[in-house]
Design an enzyme around this catalytic site. Sequence first.
Site, PDB file in Angstrom:
ATOM      1  N   ASP A 347       0.855  -1.182   0.000  1.00  0.00           N
ATOM      2  CA  ASP A 347       0.000   0.000   0.000  1.00  0.00           C
ATOM      3  C   ASP A 347       0.896   1.238   0.000  1.00  0.00           C
ATOM      4  O   ASP A 347       2.119   1.110  -0.028  1.00  0.00           O
ATOM      5  CB  ASP A 347      -0.905  -0.003   1.247  1.00  0.00           C
ATOM      6  CG  ASP A 347      -0.119   0.158   2.547  1.00  0.00           C
ATOM      7  OD1 ASP A 347       1.126   0.206   2.503  1.00  0.00           O
ATOM      8  OD2 ASP A 347      -0.748   0.243   3.613  1.00  0.00           O
ATOM      9  N   ASP A 349       1.402   4.732   2.318  1.00  0.00           N
ATOM     10  CA  ASP A 349       0.994   5.368   3.572  1.00  0.00           C
ATOM     11  C   ASP A 349       1.363   6.853   3.546  1.00  0.00           C
ATOM     12  O   ASP A 349       2.499   7.202   3.217  1.00  0.00           O
ATOM     13  CB  ASP A 349       1.709   4.684   4.745  1.00  0.00           C
ATOM     14  CG  ASP A 349       1.558   3.164   4.705  1.00  0.00           C
ATOM     15  OD1 ASP A 349       0.470   2.675   5.022  1.00  0.00           O
ATOM     16  OD2 ASP A 349       2.534   2.476   4.327  1.00  0.00           O
ATOM     17  N   ASP A 442      -3.348   4.611   2.571  1.00  0.00           N
ATOM     18  CA  ASP A 442      -3.713   4.992   3.941  1.00  0.00           C
ATOM     19  C   ASP A 442      -3.393   6.464   4.139  1.00  0.00           C
ATOM     20  O   ASP A 442      -2.276   6.894   3.846  1.00  0.00           O
ATOM     21  CB  ASP A 442      -2.889   4.186   4.971  1.00  0.00           C
ATOM     22  CG  ASP A 442      -3.366   2.748   5.102  1.00  0.00           C
ATOM     23  OD1 ASP A 442      -4.458   2.430   4.586  1.00  0.00           O
ATOM     24  OD2 ASP A 442      -2.641   1.947   5.726  1.00  0.00           O
TER      25      ASP A 442
HETATM   26  N1  DCT Z   1       1.725   1.174  11.493  1.00  0.00           N
HETATM   27  C1  DCT Z   1       1.294   1.720  12.676  1.00  0.00           C
HETATM   28  N2  DCT Z   1      -0.016   1.598  13.040  1.00  0.00           N
HETATM   29  C2  DCT Z   1      -0.880   0.952  12.241  1.00  0.00           C
HETATM   30  C3  DCT Z   1      -0.445   0.405  11.014  1.00  0.00           C
HETATM   31  C4  DCT Z   1       0.867   0.540  10.662  1.00  0.00           C
HETATM   32  O1  DCT Z   1       2.080   2.313  13.400  1.00  0.00           O
HETATM   33  N3  DCT Z   1      -2.115   0.833  12.623  1.00  0.00           N
HETATM   34  C5  DCT Z   1       3.101   1.324  11.128  1.00  0.00           C
HETATM   35  C6  DCT Z   1       3.883   0.056  11.034  1.00  0.00           C
HETATM   36  C7  DCT Z   1       4.584   0.109   9.721  1.00  0.00           C
HETATM   37  C8  DCT Z   1       4.042   1.327   9.026  1.00  0.00           C
HETATM   38  O2  DCT Z   1       3.097   1.908   9.882  1.00  0.00           O
HETATM   39  C9  DCT Z   1       3.449   1.048   7.697  1.00  0.00           C
HETATM   40  O3  DCT Z   1       2.588  -0.074   7.746  1.00  0.00           O
HETATM   41  P1  DCT Z   1       2.457  -1.061   6.525  1.00  0.00           P
HETATM   42  O4  DCT Z   1       1.976  -0.340   5.338  1.00  0.00           O
HETATM   43  O5  DCT Z   1       1.655  -2.227   6.984  1.00  0.00           O
HETATM   44  O6  DCT Z   1       3.942  -1.569   6.356  1.00  0.00           O
HETATM   45  P2  DCT Z   1       5.047  -1.185   5.305  1.00  0.00           P
HETATM   46  O7  DCT Z   1       6.312  -1.242   6.033  1.00  0.00           O
HETATM   47  O8  DCT Z   1       4.707   0.090   4.610  1.00  0.00           O
HETATM   48  O9  DCT Z   1       4.967  -2.405   4.334  1.00  0.00           O
HETATM   49  P3  DCT Z   1       4.388  -2.484   2.853  1.00  0.00           P
HETATM   50  O10 DCT Z   1       5.541  -2.104   1.992  1.00  0.00           O
HETATM   51  O11 DCT Z   1       3.981  -3.901   2.680  1.00  0.00           O
HETATM   52  O12 DCT Z   1       3.247  -1.527   2.743  1.00  0.00           O
HETATM   53 MG    MG Z   2       2.885   0.421   3.582  1.00  0.00          MG
END
Ligand code: DCT
Ligand code: MG
Length: 518
Positions: A347, A349, A442
Site C-alpha cells: 500500500d 501510507d 492509507d
Molecule cells: N503502522 C502503525 N499503526 C498501524 C499500522 C501501521 O504504526 N495501525 C506502522 C507500522 C509500519 C508502518 O506503519 C506502515 O505499515 P504497513 O503499510 O503495513 O507496512 P510497510 O512497512 O509500509 O509495508 P508495505 O511495503 O507492505 O506496505
Molecule cells: Mg505500507
Amino acid sequence: MDRTRASVVFSQRKRQKEMHSPNLSCSYEIKFSNLVIFIMQRKMGMTRRTFLMELARRKGFRVESELSDSVTHIVAENNSYLEVLDWLRGQTVGDSSRFELLDISWFTACMEAGRPVDSEIKYRLMVRDSSVAQYADSWSPGKPKMPSFVASEVPQYSCQRKTTLNNYNKKFTDAFEIMAENYEFKENEIFCLEFLRAASVLKFLPFPVTRMKDIQGLPCMGDRVRDVIEEIIEEGESSKAKEVLNDERYKSFKQFTSVFGVGVKTAEKWYRMGLQTLEEIKADKTLKLSKMQKAGFLYYEDLVSCVTKAEADAVSLIVKSTVCTFLPDALVTITGGFRRGKKTGHDIDFLITSPGPREDYELLHKVVDLWKKQGLLLYCDIIESTFVKEQLPSRNVDAMDHFQKCFAILKLYQPRVDNSSYNMSKNFDMAEVKDWKAIRVDLVITPFEQYAYALLGWTGSRQFGRDLRRYATHERKMILDNHALYDRKKRIFLKAGSEEEIFAHLGLDYVEPWERNA
Ligand code: DCT
Ligand code: MG
C-alpha cells in the site's frame, strides 16, 4: 647515487610512465574472465589505485575503473565494511549485495599467486566474531585489517541497529518469515516474534551466514531458530518451512488474509466452516462479507500485485494536490516502506499535518468527497480520531493509534502503452481495455505537535517500531506510541519536533529511515 637508490628511482619513473600511458590497460590478455575487479579509491588515493589496477591487468585480471554492473569483486584498503557500504549507497548501482567486498589483502594474495585466490572469510569485509576480534587485537602490519565490531556486541533491540535493505541472508530470513507467519496464523505470538526477531538480526548482518560459527554470540538465536539455520546451511533449504508451505491450513490462511479486510480471526472462522480456497468463499452466498472485504474481492488482482515506486510517486502527486486545494500549507509525507527506500509495497501510507493551531476534522472528508466526484475513489473507510488529550501512551506495542485516518482504494490511471499496430486492429475495442489500477492508500491526519511521533511510528518497519517501544519501556522507563513519549520517572511528556529529538530522548543513536528495515 648508489645502485639500490638508482634502481628505486628507475622503477618509480617506470611506474609513472606506465601510469600515464593511456593504452597500456587495453593491451593485456584477460586470463581470468569469471571475475571483474573494482578497486575503491577512497582512503587509497589515485596514484596507488592506478598502480594496482595496472598490476592486476598485467597479471591477466579484468579490472574496471568505473563501478558497473559487470563488477563482481570490490577491493578496499583501510575501509571498514560499514564504510564501504556507506560509500556503495551513494553509487548508482542496483543490488549491491551481489558484490564480494574484499580487503586489499585478498588482492595482494591474488597478485602473489598470479591467479584469483578464494575469497575466504579472512579476506572478506564483514562483522567479525569474537575469535576474529582476538585476531584483530593482535593485529600487526602485514596482516589483513578487520572491520570494527564483534558479533556478541550486536545489540538486542533492532532500534539500536542500522538495517538497510541489503539483506545477505535472504534464504534464512525468508524461511523465518514463513515460520513466523504460520505461528501468527496459529496466534502463537511468542514463537512468531522469536522468528521475526531472528530475521531482523540476520537482515542486519553484513555478510552471508555460511556456518554455525557465524551466528555465535548473536542475540535472538534460540534453539528453534538455530535448527532452521543449521538445516539451511547443510541442506540448502529448511524442511520445516517447506512443510509449512505445503500445509493445507497455512495455504488457506495465506489465501484468505491476502484479501483486503480479512485478518487472522476471519480466516480462522472461514477455515472452521470447512472453507479452504478463495473460490469457495466467493461461491458461498451465505457468507456475510464486510464492505471492506467486498472491495477486497472486487479489486483482488490489482491489490495483490505490488505497488511500485513509480505508482507511489504518481499517487503522491494526487494526494498532495488534493490536500493542498483545501489546506495550502499542509505537509503531506509519504511514510511506510517507501520512506524506508523500498521499491515496492502493498500500500502507500501518507501522513498529513499542518502548522495551524488546530486540526481540521473536515479535511479528510473534503478530500475523499472530491475524489468521489472525480471518479477516483473505489473504496474508503474513514475512522474518526479517538485521541484524548493528556492520555498516556499505550503500552501495547501492536495497538492501533488514535489518529483520524482513512483506508482507501484509489483508481490510478496508467499511461497507455502506444502500440500502433495493435491500435489499428479492426477488432480493437477501447472500452474493453482497463487503463487503471486499484491502489491501497492509507491517509493519517496528525496534530502538528504529534507529527514527529506519528512519522516515526508510521515509517516502520513494524519490527523496528515494536523494538523502539519495547526499548523505551524496558530500558528507559518511558512509554512510547505514535502520539507521544512519556517519562514515567519524571511523570512528564517529552516534546519532540523531529525524529532526531525522539531518538535523543531515548538515548539512542539516530537511525535514518532507510536504516530501519529491521
Ligand atoms: N503502522 C502503525 N499503526 C498501524 C499500522 C501501521 O504504526 N495501525 C506502522 C507500522 C509500519 C508502518 O506503519 C506502515 O505499515 P504497513 O503499510 O503495513 O507496512 P510497510 O512497512 O509500509 O509495508 P508495505 O511495503 O507492505 O506496505
Ligand atoms: Mg505500507
